[in-house]
Write a protein that holds these residues in place. Structure first.
Motif, PDB file in Angstrom:
ATOM      1  N   PRO A 146       1.772   4.472  10.262  1.00  0.00           N
ATOM      2  CA  PRO A 146       2.729   3.552  10.873  1.00  0.00           C
ATOM      3  C   PRO A 146       3.551   4.179  11.995  1.00  0.00           C
ATOM      4  CG  PRO A 146       3.405   4.152   8.651  1.00  0.00           C
ATOM      5  CD  PRO A 146       2.039   4.736   8.865  1.00  0.00           C
ATOM      6  N   GLU A 147       3.844   5.467  11.887  1.00  0.00           N
ATOM      7  CA  GLU A 147       4.671   6.101  12.916  1.00  0.00           C
ATOM      8  C   GLU A 147       3.918   6.242  14.241  1.00  0.00           C
ATOM      9  OE1 GLU A 147       2.359   9.332  10.963  1.00  0.00           O
ATOM     10  OE2 GLU A 147       3.507   7.648  10.210  1.00  0.00           O
ATOM     11  N   LYS A 148       2.610   6.257  14.203  1.00  0.00           N
ATOM     12  CA  LYS A 148       1.821   6.371  15.429  1.00  0.00           C
ATOM     13  C   LYS A 148       1.421   4.996  15.968  1.00  0.00           C
ATOM     14  CE  LYS A 148      -0.152  10.858  14.348  1.00  0.00           C
ATOM     15  NZ  LYS A 148      -1.377  11.601  14.119  1.00  0.00           N
ATOM     16  N   ARG A 149       1.792   3.955  15.271  1.00  0.00           N
ATOM     17  CA  ARG A 149       1.480   2.580  15.680  1.00  0.00           C
ATOM     18  C   ARG A 149      -0.013   2.382  15.884  1.00  0.00           C
ATOM     19  NH1 ARG A 149       5.262  -0.884  16.891  1.00  0.00           N
ATOM     20  NH2 ARG A 149       3.967  -1.871  18.447  1.00  0.00           N
ATOM     21  N   LYS A 150      -0.800   2.957  14.978  1.00  0.00           N
ATOM     22  CA  LYS A 150      -2.244   2.771  15.069  1.00  0.00           C
ATOM     23  C   LYS A 150      -2.590   1.322  14.796  1.00  0.00           C
ATOM     24  CE  LYS A 150      -5.248   5.858  14.506  1.00  0.00           C
ATOM     25  NZ  LYS A 150      -6.183   6.894  14.116  1.00  0.00           N
ATOM     26  N   ARG A 151      -3.711   0.925  15.290  1.00  0.00           N
ATOM     27  CA  ARG A 151      -4.134  -0.462  15.202  1.00  0.00           C
ATOM     28  C   ARG A 151      -4.533  -0.876  13.792  1.00  0.00           C
ATOM     29  NH1 ARG A 151      -9.855  -0.583  15.692  1.00  0.00           N
ATOM     30  NH2 ARG A 151     -10.623   1.534  15.801  1.00  0.00           N
ATOM     31  N   ALA A 152      -4.436  -2.158  13.570  1.00  0.00           N
ATOM     32  CA  ALA A 152      -4.891  -2.790  12.336  1.00  0.00           C
ATOM     33  C   ALA A 152      -5.669  -4.033  12.775  1.00  0.00           C
ATOM     34  CB  ALA A 152      -3.718  -3.153  11.442  1.00  0.00           C
ATOM     35  N   PRO A 153      -6.955  -3.879  13.044  1.00  0.00           N
ATOM     36  CA  PRO A 153      -7.734  -4.976  13.608  1.00  0.00           C
ATOM     37  C   PRO A 153      -7.975  -6.127  12.626  1.00  0.00           C
ATOM     38  CG  PRO A 153      -9.151  -3.104  13.108  1.00  0.00           C
ATOM     39  CD  PRO A 153      -7.740  -2.663  12.851  1.00  0.00           C
ATOM     40  N   HIS A 154      -8.515  -7.205  13.163  1.00  0.00           N
ATOM     41  CA  HIS A 154      -8.758  -8.423  12.380  1.00  0.00           C
ATOM     42  C   HIS A 154      -9.443  -8.181  11.024  1.00  0.00           C
ATOM     43  CE1 HIS A 154      -8.006 -10.435  16.279  1.00  0.00           C
ATOM     44  NE2 HIS A 154      -7.527 -11.395  15.499  1.00  0.00           N
ATOM     45  N   PRO A 155     -10.465  -7.320  10.921  1.00  0.00           N
ATOM     46  CA  PRO A 155     -11.112  -7.148   9.615  1.00  0.00           C
ATOM     47  C   PRO A 155     -10.179  -6.665   8.516  1.00  0.00           C
ATOM     48  CG  PRO A 155     -12.465  -6.202  11.348  1.00  0.00           C
ATOM     49  CD  PRO A 155     -11.152  -6.567  11.964  1.00  0.00           C
ATOM     50  N   THR A 156      -9.059  -6.025   8.880  1.00  0.00           N
ATOM     51  CA  THR A 156      -8.141  -5.519   7.862  1.00  0.00           C
ATOM     52  C   THR A 156      -7.371  -6.646   7.171  1.00  0.00           C
ATOM     53  OG1 THR A 156      -6.282  -5.137   9.375  1.00  0.00           O
ATOM     54  CG2 THR A 156      -7.884  -3.337   9.110  1.00  0.00           C
ATOM     55  N   LEU A 157      -7.396  -7.847   7.731  1.00  0.00           N
ATOM     56  CA  LEU A 157      -6.741  -8.974   7.057  1.00  0.00           C
ATOM     57  C   LEU A 157      -7.487  -9.347   5.782  1.00  0.00           C
ATOM     58  CD1 LEU A 157      -5.786 -11.199  10.109  1.00  0.00           C
ATOM     59  CD2 LEU A 157      -4.284  -9.737   8.749  1.00  0.00           C
ATOM     60  N   ILE A 158      -8.753  -8.967   5.702  1.00  0.00           N
ATOM     61  CA  ILE A 158      -9.559  -9.203   4.499  1.00  0.00           C
ATOM     62  C   ILE A 158      -9.868  -7.874   3.814  1.00  0.00           C
ATOM     63  CG2 ILE A 158     -11.786 -10.024   3.643  1.00  0.00           C
ATOM     64  CD1 ILE A 158     -11.685 -12.135   5.868  1.00  0.00           C
ATOM     65  N   GLY A 159     -10.246  -6.887   4.603  1.00  0.00           N
ATOM     66  CA  GLY A 159     -10.571  -5.570   4.069  1.00  0.00           C
ATOM     67  C   GLY A 159     -11.992  -5.523   3.524  1.00  0.00           C
ATOM     68  N   GLY A 160     -12.404  -4.319   3.136  1.00  0.00           N
ATOM     69  CA  GLY A 160     -13.720  -4.126   2.537  1.00  0.00           C
ATOM     70  C   GLY A 160     -14.779  -3.688   3.521  1.00  0.00           C
ATOM     71  N   LYS A 161     -15.998  -3.503   2.993  1.00  0.00           N
ATOM     72  CA  LYS A 161     -17.104  -2.978   3.800  1.00  0.00           C
ATOM     73  C   LYS A 161     -17.698  -4.008   4.745  1.00  0.00           C
ATOM     74  CE  LYS A 161     -18.649   0.986   1.339  1.00  0.00           C
ATOM     75  NZ  LYS A 161     -19.672   1.946   1.494  1.00  0.00           N
ATOM     76  N   ASP A 162     -17.744  -5.257   4.359  1.00  0.00           N
ATOM     77  CA  ASP A 162     -18.378  -6.280   5.197  1.00  0.00           C
ATOM     78  C   ASP A 162     -17.550  -7.564   5.193  1.00  0.00           C
ATOM     79  OD1 ASP A 162     -20.197  -7.632   6.815  1.00  0.00           O
ATOM     80  OD2 ASP A 162     -21.492  -8.176   5.127  1.00  0.00           O
ATOM     81  N   PRO A 163     -16.353  -7.511   5.781  1.00  0.00           N
ATOM     82  CA  PRO A 163     -15.543  -8.732   5.797  1.00  0.00           C
ATOM     83  C   PRO A 163     -16.204  -9.796   6.665  1.00  0.00           C
ATOM     84  CG  PRO A 163     -14.537  -7.039   7.159  1.00  0.00           C
ATOM     85  CD  PRO A 163     -15.711  -6.409   6.471  1.00  0.00           C
TER      86      PRO A 163
END
Length: 173
Positions: free
Chosen positions: A99-116
């Motif tokens: 969080p301190e580096k403000r790294k990205r959290a792309p769309h697939p992270t809204l679901i998570g897992g290997k094959d969202p």
């Protein structure tokens, strides 16, 4: 940390292009998935994409006719996906791994897992907690514009139960 309209996840400066052919659901684009696999803060080889801690259904984020994310009235644009169950999931681009580096959290992270998989993904914009606009700008899933029909159907269902959560400037297409 863009919406997919430029940089390694999008197209060019003239706007989003390069969508996948229309499909009932979309997987992460292969080249993008390969790029994410190189970033341990985004993708774990055993678990896949991390699950964004701010991810919540749009309906669950409504508090007294306003959308609240992470304890604050939502203003501006955030990511969304329409999952396989017709639920709109929204979330900030918060990466708990750095969080301190403000790294990205792309769309697939809204679901998570290997094959969202999603029916659509993009950005949703709010004005003073009210839904103002929605698009299909996701560089990870690159959904076809035709998929927006499913998003509007889900939003219409929400509008029918709570029209006050929509900004007066929201335009149905």
């Amino acid at each position: 940390m863009g919406s997919g309209s430029n940089g390694p996840y999008g197209s060019n400066n003239s706007g989003f292009s390069g969508s996948q052919p229309y499909a009932p659901t979309y997987h992460v684009v292969d080249a993008t998935l390969e790029n994410d696999r190189l970033d341990a803060d985004i993708y774990d080889s055993r678990k896949g994409y991390f699950h964004n801690p701010t991810a919540t259904s749009l309906e669950d984020a409504i508090d007294v006719n306003r959308v609240v994310v992470d304890g604050k009235r939502q203003d501006g644009s955030i990511t969304y996906v329409l999952d396989e169950n017709d639920t709109i999931i929204i979330g900030k681009r918060a990466n708990p791994n750095h969080p301190e580096k403000r790294k990205r959290a792309p769309h697939p992270t809204l679901i998570g897992g290997k094959d969202p998989q999603v029916q659509c993904a993009g950005m949703i914009t709010f004005h003073k907690g009210k839904i103002f606009s929605v698009d299909n700008n996701s560089g990870h899933f690159r959904p076809n514009k035709k998929s927006m029909e499913k998003v509007y159907k889900a939003l219409k269902k929400l509008y029918d139960t709570n029209p006050e959560v929509f900004d007066k400037g929201f335009k149905w297409r």
